[in-house]
Design a protein around this motif. Structure first.
Motif, PDB file in Angstrom:
ATOM      1  N   ALA A  49       0.747  -1.321   0.572  1.00 47.92           N
ATOM      2  CA  ALA A  49      -0.127   0.322   0.078  1.00 47.92           C
ATOM      3  C   ALA A  49       0.615   1.342  -0.081  1.00 47.92           C
ATOM      4  O   ALA A  49       2.098   1.341   0.539  1.00 47.92           O
ATOM      5  N   PHE A  50      -0.006   2.212  -0.245  1.00 49.92           N
ATOM      6  CA  PHE A  50       1.246   3.721  -0.480  1.00 49.92           C
ATOM      7  C   PHE A  50       0.205   4.811  -0.461  1.00 49.92           C
ATOM      8  O   PHE A  50      -1.038   4.565  -1.160  1.00 49.92           O
ATOM      9  N   MET A 157      -6.329   5.614 -13.357  1.00 47.87           N
ATOM     10  CA  MET A 157      -5.173   4.517 -13.849  1.00 47.87           C
ATOM     11  C   MET A 157      -4.191   4.147 -12.565  1.00 47.87           C
ATOM     12  O   MET A 157      -3.636   4.407 -12.722  1.00 47.87           O
ATOM     13  N   VAL A 158      -4.724   2.695 -11.543  1.00 48.76           N
ATOM     14  CA  VAL A 158      -3.838   2.281 -10.778  1.00 48.76           C
ATOM     15  C   VAL A 158      -3.139   1.224 -11.024  1.00 48.76           C
ATOM     16  O   VAL A 158      -4.305  -0.152 -11.063  1.00 48.76           O
ATOM     17  N   ASN A 159      -1.747   0.762 -11.603  1.00 44.31           N
ATOM     18  CA  ASN A 159      -1.516  -0.563 -11.804  1.00 44.31           C
ATOM     19  C   ASN A 159      -2.533  -1.612 -12.639  1.00 44.31           C
ATOM     20  O   ASN A 159      -2.706  -2.186 -12.379  1.00 44.31           O
ATOM     21  N   ARG A 187      -6.080  -8.437  -4.154  1.00 43.44           N
ATOM     22  CA  ARG A 187      -6.254  -9.310  -4.185  1.00 43.44           C
ATOM     23  C   ARG A 187      -5.461  -9.294  -5.767  1.00 43.44           C
ATOM     24  O   ARG A 187      -5.673  -8.688  -6.723  1.00 43.44           O
ATOM     25  N   GLY A 188      -4.833  -9.913  -6.768  1.00 40.86           N
ATOM     26  CA  GLY A 188      -3.980  -9.867  -7.902  1.00 40.86           C
ATOM     27  C   GLY A 188      -3.752  -8.880  -8.115  1.00 40.86           C
ATOM     28  O   GLY A 188      -2.632  -7.583  -7.318  1.00 40.86           O
ATOM     29  N   SER A 189      -4.057  -8.442  -8.966  1.00 39.76           N
ATOM     30  CA  SER A 189      -3.511  -6.926  -9.554  1.00 39.76           C
ATOM     31  C   SER A 189      -4.871  -5.850  -9.189  1.00 39.76           C
ATOM     32  O   SER A 189      -4.730  -5.081  -9.354  1.00 39.76           O
ATOM     33  N   PHE A 190      -5.521  -6.073  -8.332  1.00 43.14           N
ATOM     34  CA  PHE A 190      -6.310  -5.154  -8.228  1.00 43.14           C
ATOM     35  C   PHE A 190      -6.237  -4.106  -6.972  1.00 43.14           C
ATOM     36  O   PHE A 190      -5.548  -5.145  -6.176  1.00 43.14           O
TER      37      PHE A 190
END
Length: 372
Positions: A49-50, A157-159, A187-190
């Motif tokens: 997290a950031f 977008m984020v990731n 979870r995953g790329s979410f």
């Protein structure tokens, strides 16, 4: 040792400012140069997290993509369509490096910028792109030309996942929300994006009627609030767990039936709507004079961050998301950041406002006196 350093060493999360984020690369893989939605390498290498603090930005470090355009949410709030006229110049929102600049079937001529703060912005349906992959741009720099349709398709977008642009910007005023957001990989790329420190708005809705708004800000007589200015958050409910007690309950639990309608207690602005730790689906609404209400465990939220709501407006449905053993509404009231007993404001037995006058202190202290 500074707070930021302690947080980094503890591994809890990484605090991001516009200059503190890991430097953005100026070269990209073939996939990054061709795909719109793709994970950002190394984004969560240090932590899961950031934070991004937008309150520290100077005016020149942010630009609305089309300053003269009119924006509206599209595609289930995943992007903006900004209308203007052919030939207008598209601006970069923040500083960063161009990751993609090419023509695609879905977005036409599209530019994607990977920013120093961890976000990416997408600018599509351009008549012409003015920047190349690997080029560093500044906020407000011209990056494209609007096409003959007179519109820009814009996304944040984020990731590789799109987020509601209203989380970051006020689409009517084009202003950046001066607040801090938390980007947490779940979870995953979410990535879950939530507001953890709210904007201070000059046009926030009133918790009282017009007559009270013109009177002293130190006292609020709840008996004088007009009926349309307030609503009991879960009509027809009964209390199953009060405020406080041995487990230091931060709010009051109200119960009726699964998927029952939850309404906003007062006029306000939504500052959080989404999954929020043990609260599950959670909504926070900011009201005038430093009041805030929180609603949690919903099966579904109907409102989004930045949305203005009226007292009595349906904002979600009761559920048991988060740490909950039964379908119910957990309801909190805060004054200037301090949680207070909701029973100071609401008579739960009769589902009405208390007939009291509240004295509001500047330091967050609040006292109540029963009206004669």
């Amino acid at each position: 040792m500074t707070l930021k350093l302690r947080l980094l060493l503890s591994g809890l999360f990484f605090v991001v400012t516009m200059s503190a984020f890991a430097p953005v690369r100026d070269h990209f893989t073939a996939a990054e140069q061709q795909q719109i939605s793709i994970e950002t390498p190394g984004l969560f290498a240090r932590s899961n997290a950031f934070h991004i603090d937008f309150s520290i930005l100077k005016d020149k470090e942010y630009s609305f993509p089309l300053p003269v355009g009119k924006a509206k949410l599209m595609n289930n709030n995943a992007q903006l369509e900004i209308t203007t006229k052919q030939g207008d110049v598209v601006k970069a929102m923040f500083g960063g490096v161009v990751r993609l600049s090419r023509k695609l079937d879905t977005f036409g001529n599209v530019v994607i910028i990977r920013h120093d703060n961890g976000l990416e912005t997408v600018y599509g349906d351009n008549a012409q792109n003015l920047v190349k992959v690997g080029q560093r741009v500044k906020a407000g720099q011209s990056i494209a030309i609007v096409g003959q349709q007179g519109k820009l398709t814009f996304a944040i977008m984020v990731n590789g996942g799109r987020i509601n642009p209203e989380t970051i910007i006020a689409i009517n005023s084009h202003k950046l929300r001066k607040q801090t957001i938390l980007c947490k990989k779940v979870r995953g790329s979410f990535v879950d994006v939530s507001v953890v420190e709210k904007s201070k708005s000059d046009d926030e809705p009133d918790i009282t009627d017009e007559s009270l708004a013109k009177s002293s800000l130190e006292k609020l007589n709840l008996s004088e609030l007009e009926k349309e200015r307030w609503a009991y958050p879960l009509p027809g409910s009964h209390v199953i767990s009060p405020y406080g007690g041995k487990r230091h309950h931060a709010g009051v639990d109200l119960k009726t039936k699964p998927n029952d309608k939850i309404v906003a207690a007062f006029d306000g602005i939504v500052t959080l709507s989404g999954r929020h730790y043990g609260y599950g689906n959670c909504i926070k609404i900011k009201h005038k004079y430093g009041f805030e209400t929180l609603y949690s465990h919903q099966s579904k939220n109907f409102v989004k961050v930045g949305q203005k709501v009226k007292a009595g407006e349906v904002i979600g449905l009761t559920g048991r998301t988060g740490r909950a053993t039964t379908e119910h509404l957990h309801f909190e009231i805060s004054y200037k950041g301090r949680r207070m007993n909701p029973a100071v404001v609401f008579d739960h037995a009769n589902r009405k406002l208390q007939q009291v006058t509240l004295t509001l202190g500047k330091n967050g202290k609040l006292t109540s006196k029963k009206n004669k």
